[in-house]
Motif scaffolding. Structure first.
Motif, short mmCIF file in Angstrom:
data_model
loop_
_atom_site.label_atom_id
_atom_site.label_comp_id
_atom_site.label_asym_id
_atom_site.label_seq_id
_atom_site.Cartn_x
_atom_site.Cartn_y
_atom_site.Cartn_z
N UNK A 27 1.03 -1.27 -0.01
CA UNK A 27 0.10 -0.17 0.00
C UNK A 27 1.03 1.16 0.11
N UNK A 28 0.53 2.41 -0.45
CA UNK A 28 1.20 3.64 -0.64
C UNK A 28 1.84 4.06 0.68
N UNK A 29 0.91 3.88 1.57
CA UNK A 29 1.70 4.48 3.01
C UNK A 29 2.83 3.61 3.45
N UNK A 30 2.84 2.30 3.29
CA UNK A 30 4.07 1.39 3.30
C UNK A 30 5.30 1.90 2.67
N UNK A 80 10.33 4.97 1.41
CA UNK A 80 11.15 5.68 0.62
C UNK A 80 11.62 6.70 1.66
N UNK A 81 11.10 7.47 2.78
CA UNK A 81 11.88 7.93 3.47
C UNK A 81 13.21 7.68 4.11
N UNK A 96 16.10 -2.22 10.80
CA UNK A 96 15.51 -2.37 12.12
C UNK A 96 14.32 -1.08 12.33
N UNK A 97 14.76 0.12 12.03
CA UNK A 97 13.98 1.06 12.09
C UNK A 97 12.80 1.10 11.37
N UNK A 98 12.84 0.56 9.77
CA UNK A 98 12.01 0.40 8.95
C UNK A 98 10.70 -0.43 9.57
N UNK A 99 11.43 -1.81 9.71
CA UNK A 99 10.50 -2.63 10.37
C UNK A 99 9.47 -2.31 11.54
N UNK A 100 10.27 -1.39 12.49
CA UNK A 100 9.53 -0.73 13.57
C UNK A 100 8.26 0.09 13.16
N UNK A 101 8.65 1.10 12.18
CA UNK A 101 7.80 2.03 11.55
C UNK A 101 6.74 1.41 10.64
N UNK A 102 7.06 0.23 10.07
CA UNK A 102 6.10 -0.74 9.43
C UNK A 102 5.29 -1.53 10.50
N UNK A 103 5.54 -1.69 11.60
CA UNK A 103 4.81 -2.43 12.71
C UNK A 103 4.72 -4.10 12.32
N UNK A 104 5.69 -4.21 11.47
CA UNK A 104 5.87 -5.96 11.27
C UNK A 104 7.26 -5.94 10.15
N UNK A 105 7.88 -7.01 10.14
CA UNK A 105 9.04 -7.40 9.56
C UNK A 105 9.03 -7.59 8.12
#
Length: 166
Positions: A75-78, A83-84, A106-115
């Protein structure tokens, strides 16, 4: 993997390394379609990262995200979140280390809320300008014993590339 050996290899010019390894892997893949044995079972350069989307795992270099994001089935939000982080990594490219990429993953996975982001180079002990290569010596030996003519020339050129780095 029976008959396989793995090795961390170093290189000076990453673009040259990737180009040459692509040539070798293409040659070995062609020979494997004809003879059934591929000597290269894997190559993982230090700056390759994986993202799991709805269709599977997509592997690419850290700096290639702008080209890959159009292929990701997320989805666009992910995608915007990813991208950031990738923009931030690219802005620090010259001083980017394996540890930095691991931290960003690790930070991306945390921000996405999943691995969804995977970075194996850190766990393999790689550093900048290194790669992890898995070579099946048994397959290499087999091909060396059965090839003739143009296939032998192709094989020898690919082996020469492989030996350059190993």
């Amino acid at each position: 993997m029976r008959g396989s050996v793995s090795k961390v290899i170093s290189f000076q010019d990453e673009e040259e390394f990737l180009r040459e390894m692509d040539d070798a892997m293409e040659a070995f893949s062609y020979l494997a379609t004809r003879y059934g044995n591929n000597p290269i079972e894997g190559v993982l350069p230090w700056d390759y990262i994986g993202i799991r989307d709805e269709e599977g795992l997509r592997i690419f270099r850290v700096g290639e995200f702008p080209y890959v994001k159009g292929l990701l089935k997320l989805d666009l939000g992910r995608i915007k979140t990813l991208e950031e982080y990738f923009d931030e990594m690219e802005s620090k490219w010259d001083e980017l280390s394996v540890e930095d990429i691991k931290h960003f993953a690790d930070m991306m996975n945390e921000a996405l809320g999943e691995e969804r982001v995977y970075y194996e180079a850190y766990d393999l002990g790689l550093d900048r300008n290194t790669a992890y290569v898995i070579v099946n010596v048994a397959n290499l030996h087999y091909l060396e014993g059965v090839l003739e003519g143009e296939d032998r020339e192709l094989f020898e050129a690919a082996v020469k590339i492989l030996l350059k780095y190993i």
